[in-house]
Design an enzyme around this catalytic site. Structure first.
Site, mmCIF file in Angstrom:
data_model
loop_
_atom_site.group_PDB
_atom_site.id
_atom_site.type_symbol
_atom_site.label_atom_id
_atom_site.label_comp_id
_atom_site.label_asym_id
_atom_site.label_seq_id
_atom_site.Cartn_x
_atom_site.Cartn_y
_atom_site.Cartn_z
ATOM 1 N N GLU B 192 40.394 37.571 36.937
ATOM 2 C CA GLU B 192 39.267 38.169 36.302
ATOM 3 C C GLU B 192 39.839 38.091 34.942
ATOM 4 O O GLU B 192 39.055 38.359 33.692
ATOM 5 C CB GLU B 192 39.323 39.810 36.313
ATOM 6 N N ASN B 276 38.476 32.829 43.207
ATOM 7 C CA ASN B 276 37.465 32.693 42.593
ATOM 8 C C ASN B 276 37.531 32.135 41.340
ATOM 9 O O ASN B 276 38.598 32.060 40.427
ATOM 10 C CB ASN B 276 37.161 34.046 42.430
ATOM 11 N N ASP B 318 32.136 36.212 43.128
ATOM 12 C CA ASP B 318 34.129 36.294 43.035
ATOM 13 C C ASP B 318 33.579 36.293 44.713
ATOM 14 O O ASP B 318 35.109 37.401 44.980
ATOM 15 C CB ASP B 318 33.644 37.907 42.401
#
Lengths: 183, 591
Positions: B192, B276, B318
């Site tokens: 992230e 991801n 994701d």
């Protein structure tokens, strides 16, 4: 008031336009005093022998709707929202509640952003211009209702996540209880 | 399907041979010890112990408890050698050694790794750690600020530490290492934060870097060479880790390696998933985004890639590919095949030939409306167009949500029932894609997410999946996501924990609840079973709610903001009514 104001209506108008002016003002640079954070930030209410006199600084943008809405945009652009969500917290703590680790005063929030904080708040020193840091301070304060309702932002044009800063109730920082008098 | 003679138990035995001294081999073979979070190289999380079983589990009692003194999410599995249990806590990653041979299991020693406090800022999903690994008298674990550490198992003295990840570029480490052929395998976290994912092998003796395989970029850095034989055509070609991205986007393209690694000694291959692609907003990275959201098979000695399969090409939601790969031997149309079973974030359970990377079957194990089916001829999923995230537009009811049909929480496989026990969630989300802004060391996501319960309203499920048939046999609905690992035992039991704090034993065949215990905090840890120095069987688990799903409690979110914790604020607002913070180890035995 009435002694100096012949016409109450005109008086109100002047008063209104003055506040309105500040609310709408778009300043392109900041006065020297506000250009840097004060060096008087205290992190503790335990001050041997009692509080020492200390200068406080009003957030230059607490009354400025334009700056607060700029702050809201910057909160996205500098990825504050990635760590604090829209105020409810994620990696970093919630900023919309009455709990503050490092203080809710404008200069404390300024310092949180510029200096960073030890448990994972990045230091943005040299990365965000001072004026924009103050705009962020204004917006961060608006998250917990610390600025006037007509200065805070209204509903965002995005997936609805929470009531707007304007319509959330005030969450004043939890008060430190005053020391007992006398003895 | 065979009872996994060569698949899991056989591998377990050889796992034990490498991991443990010869004297304790006999014990290790029946999984009397638990030297790594998954129990064995095959990642079965199966214990052959039978003392605690379906007929007597009702009288299982707390034997001892031990506070870790920490408040964040406890995702780790305790690991056990002959007489000692080792626990890594969440940040600040303290390693505790408990003396199982003394009454009440007092501390033998405690090793403080002292990671940099600022690393807490780059832990996307609570400051968790998934456990340590034991091999040849050493305990290996990773710290949130990106160090890999070896400690002497007896004395608690540090042997080496190697700094691998850089927090100023958003990297951290949360995974449990795996030790294979004298190498410690470690991968980074930070999907992230726009990091570039990698898996690294360190020399277990010295901590020196032996190889590093990136998940994006040129073949030379992904360690793709002449041995690379992917099964599907779309994975063949030069430097696809560069060309399946917009210019340079691969440099911050994610594909981190924070999940589980399994190992097949016969094929001498390791298997692990990549996370991801970054950012979540898919419009910022047209292309298949290789080698993210897929599974790599590699040679553990050189790192050379053998095959790759991508569950989610150009991932839209994701859907990391890091979930555990459980190694089994399966009868497919009358032929024994060495396969891996992988319950993916995208909601499909894949059975893949682990020698070749061919997908044998892919069936939805949760409610999925983002992918119609997986085309077995091409290996590609069919994405449902209406559910694709769009910038500036809200797409409603995307199932499964960003956490997937199942997240990191590992399943367990019993060679006796031949079921895979899957702890998972039942969550969907509304999503609006927004532009993501790359600032190194800060989140790089670009999606506003609001999660909600899926069909039925229960947010979690613990289910038994028949791998050979490809369907669920029974399901237990839970109010909150089942965020703990699973344990299966030869005693006919499956164990798991709930986020309210119930630790449960169910009948492995029917799912009937046979025993439960209410812990002091929600359970997101991984249960294990072992034989203590006194010869008795014990079951152990760490409680201490948190993790991505439990941040509402461990991070004190203000859930008036539905986006808190990346959208969990909405789905988990009532969790604080059921549980509070606090890490404690619980160990159970028969009276």
């Amino acid at each position: 008031m009435s002694s100096r104001c012949p016409e109450i209506g005109i008086c109100l108008l002047i008063a209104l336009s003055l506040t309105a002016c500040e609310r709408e003002d778009r300043r392109f640079s900041e006065a020297a005093a506000a250009a840097k954070a004060p060096d008087t930030i205290t992190q503790s209410d335990l001050q041997p022998g009692g509080p020492t006199p200390r200068a406080t600084l009003a957030s230059p943008y607490d009354d400025n709707a334009y700056a607060v809405s700029q702050g809201k945009q910057l909160f996205e652009w500098f990825n504050c929202s990635g760590c604090h969500a829209q105020g409810g917290g994620a990696i970093g703590p919630a900023l919309m509640d009455e709990k503050w680790i490092y203080g809710a005063a404008p200069e404390n929030i300024f310092a949180s952003i510029v200096e960073g904080r030890p448990n994972g708040m990045p230091s943005f020193r040299g990365r965000i211009p001072t004026q924009q840091v103050w705009q962020l301070v204004g917006y961060v304060r608006s998250l917990s209702g610390q600025v006037r309702k007509d200065v805070a932002s209204s509903r965002s044009d995005h997936l609805f996540m929470k009531k707007s800063e304007q319509s959330l109730p005030q969450a004043p920082p939890a008060p430190s209880s005053p020391p007992p008098q006398g003895q | 399907m065979r009872a996994c003679g060569a698949g899991s138990l056989g591998i377990a035995a050889s796992a034990a041979a490498t991991l443990l001294a010869v004297s304790s081999l006999a014990l290790a073979q029946e999984h009397a010890q638990w030297p790594a979070p998954a129990g064995d190289f095959a990642n079965t999380r199966f214990s052959a112990l039978t003392d605690i079983n379906a007929t007597n589990v009702a009288s299982l009692k707390l034997n001892f408890a031990f506070s870790t003194g920490m408040l964040r999410g406890h995702e780790a599995a305790p690991i056990v050698t002959t007489d000692t249990m080792y626990i890594v806590t969440p940040y600040p990653n303290v390693l505790l050694a408990l003396a199982l041979d003394a009454p009440g299991a007092p501390l033998r020693w405690k090793y403080e790794s002292l990671p940099n406090a600022s690393s807490q800022g780059v832990a996307c999903c609570d400051t968790v750690n998934r456990g340590a690994a034991y091999a040849d008298g050493r305990v290996f674990f990773n710290t949130l600020d990106g160090q890999s550490i070896a400690v002497d198992a007896r004395s608690g003295k540090e042997i080496w530490r190697t700094h691998l990840a850089d927090i100023n570029h958003g990297e951290s480490i949360t995974m449990a290492p795996l030790v294979v052929n004298g190498k410690v395998l470690v991968g980074n976290s930070g999907g992230e934060f726009g990091v570039r994912g990698w898996l690294t092998a360190l020399d277990a003796a010295t901590g020196k870097l032996i190889w590093r395989a990136y998940s994006t970029g040129p073949d030379s850095e992904v360690l793709i060479g002449p041995d690379f034989k992917p099964f599907y055509a779309q994975d063949r070609g030069q430097d696809l880790g560069v060309h399946s991205w917009p210019p340079d986007a691969w440099q911050r393209g994610g594909g981190t390696v924070w999940g589980w690694i399994s190992y097949d000694p016969e094929l001498n291959l390791i298997f692990y998933g990549t996370a991801n692609p970054g950012p979540w907003n898919p419009d910022q990275r047209p292309g298949d985004n290789k080698w993210t959201a897929g599974i790599f098979a590699r040679n553990p000695d050189t790192g050379a890639a053998k095959w790759f399969y991508q569950m989610s090409p150009h991932d839209l939601y994701d859907y990391d590919g890091v979930n555990e790969n459980v190694l089994l031997d399966l009868d497919v149309g009358g032929r024994q095949r060495k396969v891996l079973a992988h319950a993916d974030r995208n909601g499909y359970l894949y059975v893949i030939d682990r020698a070749t990377g061919e997908v044998i079957s892919a069936n939805a194990f949760v409610h999925v409306n983002t992918i119609d089916k997986v085309d077995l001829a091409t290996g590609r999923p069919h994405y449902v167009a209406e559910k694709k995230p769009v910038v500036g537009q809200v797409v409603r009811d995307i199932c499964p949500h960003a956490g997937g049909g199942k997240d990191w929480q590992p399943s367990a496989y019993s060679p006796i029932t031949r079921y895979l026990y899957i702890p998972h969630q039942n969550l969907c989300q509304d999503e609006e894609a927004v532009p993501a802004n790359y600032i190194a060391g800060t989140p790089y996501v670009g999606a506003n997410i609001k999660m909600h319960a899926g069909p039925g309203g229960n947010r979690g499920v613990f289910s038994a999946w028949d791998v050979a048939v490809g369907r669920s046999v029974w399901e237990i609905k839970e109010n909150f996501p089942v965020w703990s690992g699973a344990l299966a035992t030869a005693g006919g039991l499956a164990f798991y924990g709930t986020m309210e704090g119930w630790f449960k034993a169910v009948d492995a065949r029917t799912g009937r609840l046979l025993w439960q215990f209410k812990a002091g905090s929600g359970i997101i840890g991984q249960p294990i079973a072992y034989r203590g120095p006194d010869g008795k069987e014990y079951v152990a688990v760490l409680a201490g709610v948190g993790g991505w799903a439990g941040g509402v409690v461990s991070g004190d979110f203000d859930t008036r903001d539905a986006s808190a914790g990346n959208g969990w604020g909405n789905a988990m607002a009532d969790l604080p009514k059921f549980t509070q913070k606090g890490g404690t180890l619980y160990v159970f035995s028969l009276p």
